[in-house]
Design a protein around this motif. Structure first.
Motif, PDB file in Angstrom:
ATOM      1  N   THR A 284      32.534  27.432  -3.895  1.00  0.00           N
ATOM      2  CA  THR A 284      31.112  27.740  -3.695  1.00  0.00           C
ATOM      3  C   THR A 284      30.288  27.339  -4.907  1.00  0.00           C
ATOM      4  O   THR A 284      29.231  26.714  -4.768  1.00  0.00           O
TER       5      THR A 284
ATOM      6  N   LEU B 196      28.230  23.949  -3.411  1.00  0.00           N
ATOM      7  CA  LEU B 196      26.901  24.278  -2.884  1.00  0.00           C
ATOM      8  C   LEU B 196      25.778  23.513  -3.585  1.00  0.00           C
ATOM      9  O   LEU B 196      24.897  22.964  -2.918  1.00  0.00           O
TER      10      LEU B 196
ATOM     11  N   LYS C 291      26.233  31.357  -0.608  1.00  0.00           N
ATOM     12  CA  LYS C 291      26.922  30.796   0.563  1.00  0.00           C
ATOM     13  C   LYS C 291      26.357  31.344   1.876  1.00  0.00           C
ATOM     14  O   LYS C 291      26.343  30.637   2.886  1.00  0.00           O
TER      15      LYS C 291
END
Length: 213
Positions: A116, A120, A185
């Motif tokens: 993540t 991301l 997330k």
């Protein structure tokens, strides 16, 4: 009449090399890699499935290499398309392959970052870049917001991709800002869902209006 540009040009070879660079990293880090390399991570940042090495670091770059070749073929066969759009889109797959597949190798080799935290921000930036070019695309078989009811009408295509560009940039910015927070997330998943629903509903309504006229 100017001579037609060769398909096997410098950009084609460089993008192919960039796509498979992570394979080189995999062999370089061979001794540090586990016998099974994660190929996908779940929402909890834990691996959901793995592949035995060396397939664990060869398969994904190979798939993206094939996809890169397909996109280059489409760009070559559509010379009327906006050149800046395809010049940018041609580099999306190689850059994603280099960044994401390198992470998929470095993570099991000992990189102290969660999927993540790493992925991301990268994906959010790609959303922003793609969103800037979506309104400039013309109807084609790969690039852009596509669906049968969108592809069949140039006006629907233009409006759907214009809205798609706005949504991608806005969603990318929101996701980028929140990607370093615990809710990053969840925000990203919500952004993807909202973009899909809005574009689906908007394009369907627009296409039906055009049919009724």
């Amino acid at each position: 009449m100017s001579e037609k540009k060769s398909f096997f040009n410098f950009t084609f070879f460089i993008t192919c090399i960039v796509c498979i660079l992570p394979v080189v990293f995999g062999f370089f880090l061979w001794d540090k890699l586990p016998e099974h390399i994660p190929q996908q991570y779940g929402f909890n940042d834990e691996p959901t499935w793995t592949l035995a090495k060396p397939w664990g670091f060869i398969l994904c770059p190979l798939i993206l290499l094939i996809l890169n070749i397909i996109i280059n073929v489409i760009a070559y066969k559509n010379p009327e398309q906006n050149k800046k759009v395809f010049a940018t889109m041609i580099w999306v797959i190689p850059v994603l392959s280099l960044i994401i597949n390198s992470f998929m190798i470095l993570k099991p080799a000992g990189l102290n970052l969660t999927p993540t935290q790493f992925l991301l921000p990268v994906i959010s930036v790609m959303f922003i870049i793609i969103g800037n070019y979506l309104p400039k695309t013309q109807a084609n078989s790969v690039v852009g917001i596509r669906a049968p009811w969108i592809n069949s009408n140039p006006d629907v295509w233009q409006k759907a991709n214009r809205l798609g560009g706005i949504l991608f940039v806005t969603g990318g910015l929101i996701s980028l800002i929140t990607s370093f927070t615990p809710v990053g997330k969840y925000v990203f998943a919500s952004v993807i869902l909202c973009i899909c629903v809005i574009l689906f509903v908007y394009s369907i309504v627009l296409a039906r209006k055009k049919e009724n006229k």
